[in-house]
Design a protein around this motif. Structure first.
Motif, mmCIF file in Angstrom:
data_model
loop_
_atom_site.group_PDB
_atom_site.id
_atom_site.type_symbol
_atom_site.label_atom_id
_atom_site.label_comp_id
_atom_site.label_asym_id
_atom_site.label_seq_id
_atom_site.Cartn_x
_atom_site.Cartn_y
_atom_site.Cartn_z
ATOM 1 N N VAL A 1 -32.515 49.946 1.869
ATOM 2 C CA VAL A 1 -33.243 49.678 0.637
ATOM 3 C C VAL A 1 -32.981 50.838 -0.324
ATOM 4 O O VAL A 1 -33.265 51.994 -0.006
ATOM 5 N N VAL A 2 -32.419 50.538 -1.473
ATOM 6 C CA VAL A 2 -31.960 51.577 -2.391
ATOM 7 C C VAL A 2 -33.107 52.452 -2.877
ATOM 8 O O VAL A 2 -33.005 53.678 -2.882
ATOM 9 N N SER A 3 -34.235 51.864 -3.278
ATOM 10 C CA SER A 3 -35.326 52.686 -3.805
ATOM 11 C C SER A 3 -35.902 53.598 -2.723
ATOM 12 O O SER A 3 -36.257 54.743 -2.991
ATOM 13 N N LEU A 4 -35.979 53.122 -1.484
ATOM 14 C CA LEU A 4 -36.451 53.955 -0.382
ATOM 15 C C LEU A 4 -35.448 55.070 -0.087
ATOM 16 O O LEU A 4 -35.834 56.216 0.150
ATOM 17 N N ALA A 5 -34.162 54.736 -0.127
ATOM 18 C CA ALA A 5 -33.121 55.751 0.088
ATOM 19 C C ALA A 5 -33.193 56.824 -0.994
ATOM 20 O O ALA A 5 -33.028 58.015 -0.709
ATOM 21 N N MET A 6 -33.461 56.430 -2.237
ATOM 22 C CA MET A 6 -33.552 57.406 -3.323
ATOM 23 C C MET A 6 -34.761 58.318 -3.163
ATOM 24 O O MET A 6 -34.684 59.506 -3.459
ATOM 25 N N LYS A 7 -35.849 57.780 -2.675
ATOM 26 C CA LYS A 7 -37.033 58.618 -2.425
ATOM 27 C C LYS A 7 -36.722 59.634 -1.318
ATOM 28 O O LYS A 7 -37.089 60.803 -1.415
ATOM 29 N N PHE A 8 -36.026 59.191 -0.275
ATOM 30 C CA PHE A 8 -35.639 60.113 0.789
ATOM 31 C C PHE A 8 -34.682 61.179 0.252
ATOM 32 O O PHE A 8 -34.806 62.356 0.596
ATOM 33 N N ILE A 9 -33.745 60.769 -0.577
ATOM 34 C CA ILE A 9 -32.820 61.730 -1.184
ATOM 35 C C ILE A 9 -33.601 62.729 -2.035
ATOM 36 O O ILE A 9 -33.291 63.923 -2.046
ATOM 37 N N GLY A 10 -34.629 62.260 -2.728
ATOM 38 C CA GLY A 10 -35.474 63.162 -3.509
ATOM 39 C C GLY A 10 -36.118 64.216 -2.632
ATOM 40 O O GLY A 10 -36.107 65.410 -2.955
ATOM 41 N N VAL A 11 -36.647 63.790 -1.482
ATOM 42 C CA VAL A 11 -37.251 64.745 -0.541
ATOM 43 C C VAL A 11 -36.185 65.723 -0.036
ATOM 44 O O VAL A 11 -36.423 66.931 0.041
ATOM 45 N N ALA A 12 -35.009 65.211 0.291
ATOM 46 C CA ALA A 12 -33.930 66.067 0.789
ATOM 47 C C ALA A 12 -33.491 67.074 -0.267
ATOM 48 O O ALA A 12 -33.217 68.241 0.051
#
Length: 186
Positions: free
Chosen positions: A142-153
């Motif tokens: 899921v792109v939006s979930l992946a982007m949130k994880f990338i934000g945390v990273a």
């Protein structure tokens, strides 16, 4: 040498702060950010293509390669305007690779520069490597979930860089004080 080190320190600090800011932006506005990145990239490709095409038609000295390149850039740009999800799938992979490489690189640089506690940046680097791998593996989820994880990273990467810079600067200052203490007249 001293000015070069100050410049490098300032560059690392600026990069770390930008990582934290981008991470926060990706967490808060992940869908909007991805759409904006995709649209900006598509627009940039169309503009570059049009510039190449104008240059090709305006100057007969340019090769047909310039015209073909311009046409390809325009077509890819238009395609990305219509299908931005393809770019959205690539972004986690690119950021994941950057996180993985960057974390380990910082650890080895601190060891190479004589930082005695180089193992602590290595631990942080291994965590960055793991986060990068998760970004790469999760790229097709899921792109939006992946982007949130990338934000945390990215926030983690920025904060760990700031910590490494502060520890390295503290160690360099201590080494300078030792060298100055030994460099006195007897």
């Amino acid at each position: 040498m001293k000015e070069t080190l100050k410049r490098i320190k300032a560059d690392v600090i600026l990069s770390a702060v930008l990582c934290v800011v981008l991470g926060v932006v990706l967490i808060v506005w992940s869908d909007e950010t991805i759409s904006a990145i995709c649209m900006l990239l598509a627009f940039g490709l169309v503009v570059m293509g049009v510039v190449n095409l104008i240059g090709y038609f305006a100057s007969h000295r340019l090769t047909s390669f310039n015209g073909m390149l311009g046409l390809i850039l325009v077509l890819v740009g238009i395609w990305l305007f219509a299908r931005p999800e393809y770019i959205a799938m690539i972004i986690p992979i690119v950021i994941g690779v950057m996180l993985a490489v960057h974390g380990i690189k910082m650890a080895f640089e601190t060891k190479a520069n004589g930082y005695e506690k180089w193992w602590s940046p290595l631990v942080l680097g291994i965590i960055s490597l793991a986060l990068g791998i998760i970004c790469i593996v999760n790229a097709f989820g899921v792109v939006s979930l992946a982007m949130k994880f990338i934000g945390v990273a990215l926030i983690y990467d920025g904060i760990s860089d700031l910590w490494i810079v502060s520890r390295t600067a503290k160690a360099a200052k201590a080494m300078k004080q030792e060298a100055d203490a030994l460099d006195v007249d007897y």
